[in-house]
Enzyme design. Structure first.
Site, PDB file in Angstrom:
ATOM      1  N   GLU A 204       0.866  -1.233   0.125  1.00  0.00           N
ATOM      2  CA  GLU A 204      -0.077  -0.032  -0.032  1.00  0.00           C
ATOM      3  C   GLU A 204       0.753   1.414   0.023  1.00  0.00           C
ATOM      4  O   GLU A 204       0.230   2.291   0.282  1.00  0.00           O
ATOM      5  CB  GLU A 204      -0.906   0.013   1.157  1.00  0.00           C
ATOM      6  CG  GLU A 204      -1.975  -1.281   1.173  1.00  0.00           C
ATOM      7  CD  GLU A 204      -2.880  -1.180   2.121  1.00  0.00           C
ATOM      8  OE1 GLU A 204      -2.988  -0.188   3.203  1.00  0.00           O
ATOM      9  OE2 GLU A 204      -3.785  -2.118   2.111  1.00  0.00           O
ATOM     10  N   GLU A 284      -9.109  -0.161  13.684  1.00  0.00           N
ATOM     11  CA  GLU A 284      -9.797  -1.068  12.792  1.00  0.00           C
ATOM     12  C   GLU A 284      -9.504  -2.422  13.116  1.00  0.00           C
ATOM     13  O   GLU A 284      -8.352  -2.777  13.420  1.00  0.00           O
ATOM     14  CB  GLU A 284      -9.255  -0.586  11.457  1.00  0.00           C
ATOM     15  CG  GLU A 284     -10.009  -1.666  10.206  1.00  0.00           C
ATOM     16  CD  GLU A 284      -9.562  -1.215   8.993  1.00  0.00           C
ATOM     17  OE1 GLU A 284      -9.407  -2.265   8.091  1.00  0.00           O
ATOM     18  OE2 GLU A 284      -8.981  -0.111   8.529  1.00  0.00           O
ATOM     19  N   LYS A 336     -15.948  -1.415   1.663  1.00  0.00           N
ATOM     20  CA  LYS A 336     -14.860  -1.781   0.495  1.00  0.00           C
ATOM     21  C   LYS A 336     -15.637  -2.304  -0.694  1.00  0.00           C
ATOM     22  O   LYS A 336     -16.548  -3.568  -0.451  1.00  0.00           O
ATOM     23  CB  LYS A 336     -13.956  -3.070   0.880  1.00  0.00           C
ATOM     24  CG  LYS A 336     -12.911  -2.295   1.818  1.00  0.00           C
ATOM     25  CD  LYS A 336     -11.854  -3.553   2.330  1.00  0.00           C
ATOM     26  CE  LYS A 336     -10.729  -3.317   3.367  1.00  0.00           C
ATOM     27  NZ  LYS A 336      -9.973  -4.422   3.897  1.00  0.00           N
ATOM     28  N   ARG A 365      -8.208  -1.553  -1.624  1.00  0.00           N
ATOM     29  CA  ARG A 365      -7.758  -2.814  -1.346  1.00  0.00           C
ATOM     30  C   ARG A 365      -6.310  -2.836  -1.364  1.00  0.00           C
ATOM     31  O   ARG A 365      -5.448  -2.028  -1.999  1.00  0.00           O
ATOM     32  CB  ARG A 365      -8.389  -4.083  -1.907  1.00  0.00           C
ATOM     33  CG  ARG A 365      -9.820  -4.109  -1.856  1.00  0.00           C
ATOM     34  CD  ARG A 365     -10.253  -4.489  -0.370  1.00  0.00           C
ATOM     35  NE  ARG A 365      -9.773  -5.421   0.383  1.00  0.00           N
ATOM     36  CZ  ARG A 365     -10.530  -6.482   0.537  1.00  0.00           C
ATOM     37  NH1 ARG A 365     -11.566  -6.592   0.143  1.00  0.00           N
ATOM     38  NH2 ARG A 365      -9.782  -7.370   1.347  1.00  0.00           N
ATOM     39  N   SER A 366      -5.261  -3.810  -0.803  1.00  0.00           N
ATOM     40  CA  SER A 366      -3.934  -3.876  -0.849  1.00  0.00           C
ATOM     41  C   SER A 366      -3.534  -4.039  -2.551  1.00  0.00           C
ATOM     42  O   SER A 366      -2.663  -3.573  -2.899  1.00  0.00           O
ATOM     43  CB  SER A 366      -3.370  -4.895   0.013  1.00  0.00           C
ATOM     44  OG  SER A 366      -3.894  -6.041  -0.247  1.00  0.00           O
TER      45      SER A 366
END
Length: 422
Positions: A204, A284, A336, A365-366
């Site tokens: 990321e 998170e 997501k 997302r990654s």
């Protein structure tokens, strides 16, 4: 008119070099929409299923089956429909798939079509995407949660937590927030390099130094914030994504970096201590996805002091979110689009959250792409928060750059969310 005349799916690559689905949608009036589908590395067990080929190509990760579904069954079902009727289109695809988790056609197939249809409809009306989805009230630019140190499954190091984020709560605009983040990112790089750590980046775009604990990572970030002349807690807050499911087993949390094992109560105490010691405003997945007991204890312990975000816990699923709301678990949901598989279901999850007083955070997302859809989605929903990685890698910067453009387009109507955590 806005009738769908063609849908073309193809296999392309995401930011990790893995195959993903790209979809083009053409309308009768010449309008066009293209969408690319992201993919996660740290995935929740309750997410919709992305369809992979499982053969020798791309080590089993090919998506030709999903592409075939787009070019075959889905095109046949949606051809001739009005692109402006997003809910009907998404419901038709869900019914066509016929499974509770989109496993037959693949959530990656459905999502690519769903997002491309929305883009085509916006194009046909000559509207920006955020305006088409969100209407005239869409005007809040989200506070970015910038992941500048990567750990967990996003990096090859011993840090158990997956993301350490800086949050420019005191910036006057999203453009300035991005500047704050970029300056701190580069200051952190220098400090890591001076201390002898590798400055390669993870999936990321954040750095992935060989730290062994969360405290060590946060301390480096705090020093970098101060080195740039910003005030921790006042101008820059801190956020964590623990991704606790990844190191949860048999009722305990195993920290390989620290060489420690924490039971549920100890995990809650540890996170509470971090919140007490640092300007952490959001956590998170502080507990594992099916550790409802732990989630309840964590929420009761620090839920009034810190945003408690369910990612793997809720997986952008309105039904799981409603369960959490009834139980008093968490106070926010990560959104997501590929966890649920259609735009209309995504918007429904945001609405359920907002009606219950829960916050929603739009997230990447990654495994990402150059598609900047989620930047528009964050503004369209007025959710006030976005997670889209660090200040490196063009797949992440595509979203930040789009937010800058949207802020410019909105002009005097634009409002930066800023510090919404107090």
């Amino acid at each position: 008119m806005t009738i769908i005349v063609d849908i073309i799916g193809r296999e392309v690559l995401d930011s990790r070099g893995n195959p993903t689905v790209e979809v083009d949608v053409y309308l009768e009036n010449g309008a066009f929409g293209r969408a690319l589908v992201p993919s996660g590395a740290s995935t929740g067990a309750h997410e919709a299923i992305e369809l992979r080929d499982g053969d020798l190509r791309y080590q089993g990760k090919g998506v030709e089956k999903a592409v075939a579904a787009v070019n075959g069954e889905i095109l046949e079902e949606l051809g001739g429909r009005d692109a402006r009727d997003q809910i009907a289109i998404d419901q038709a695809m869900i019914a066509l798939d016929g499974t509770p988790n989109k496993a037959r056609l693949g959530a990656n197939a459905l999502l690519g079509v769903s997002l491309a249809v929305a883009k085509a409809a916006a194009d046909s009306l000559n509207l920006p995407l955020y305006r088409y989805i969100g209407g005239t009230q869409a005007h809040i630019l989200p506070t970015p949660m910038m992941n500048i140190i990567n750990g967990g499954v996003h990096a090859d190091n011993l840090i158990d937590f997956q993301e350490f984020m800086i949050i420019p709560v005191g910036a006057p605009s999203v453009k300035e927030a991005i500047r704050y983040g970029a300056e701190i990112f580069h200051a952190l790089k220098k400090r890591l390099k001076d201390a002898g750590y590798n400055t390669n980046v993870g999936d990321e775009g954040g750095f992935a130094p060989q730290f062994k604990s969360a405290d060590q990572a946060i301390d480096f970030i705090m020093e970098s914030i101060i080195a740039c002349g910003y005030k921790p807690g006042e101008q820059i807050a801190i956020g964590l994504d623990c991704a606790s499911t990844e190191f949860y087993k048999n009722g305990s949390y195993f920290y390989k970096g620290e060489g420690k094992c924490r039971n549920i109560a100890e995990q809650v105490d540890y996170l509470a201590q971090l919140v007490k010691s640092y300007p952490i405003v959001t956590i998170e997945d502080g507990m594992a996805e099916d550790d409802w007991e732990g989630w309840k204890l964590l929420t009761d312990t620090i839920g009034t002091k810190c945003q408690m975000v369910g990612d793997d816990l809720f997986v952008t699923n309105s039904a799981r979110l409603r369960d959490g709301i009834k139980m008093g678990v968490g106070n926010s949901i990560l959104i997501k689009v590929n966890q649920i598989g259609t735009l209309s279901e995504t918007l429904d999850a945001v609405e359920v959250a907002h009606k219950a007083g829960y916050r929603a955070i739009i997230s990447h997302r990654s495994g990402e792409t150059e598609d900047s859809f989620i930047a528009d989605l964050a503004v369209a929903t007025n959710c006030g928060q976005i997670k889209t990685g660090s200040l490196a890698r063009s797949d992440r910067l595509a979203k930040y750059n789009q937010l800058i453009r949207i802020e410019e387009m909105l002009g005097s109507q634009a409002r930066y969310a800023g510090d919404i955590y107090r």
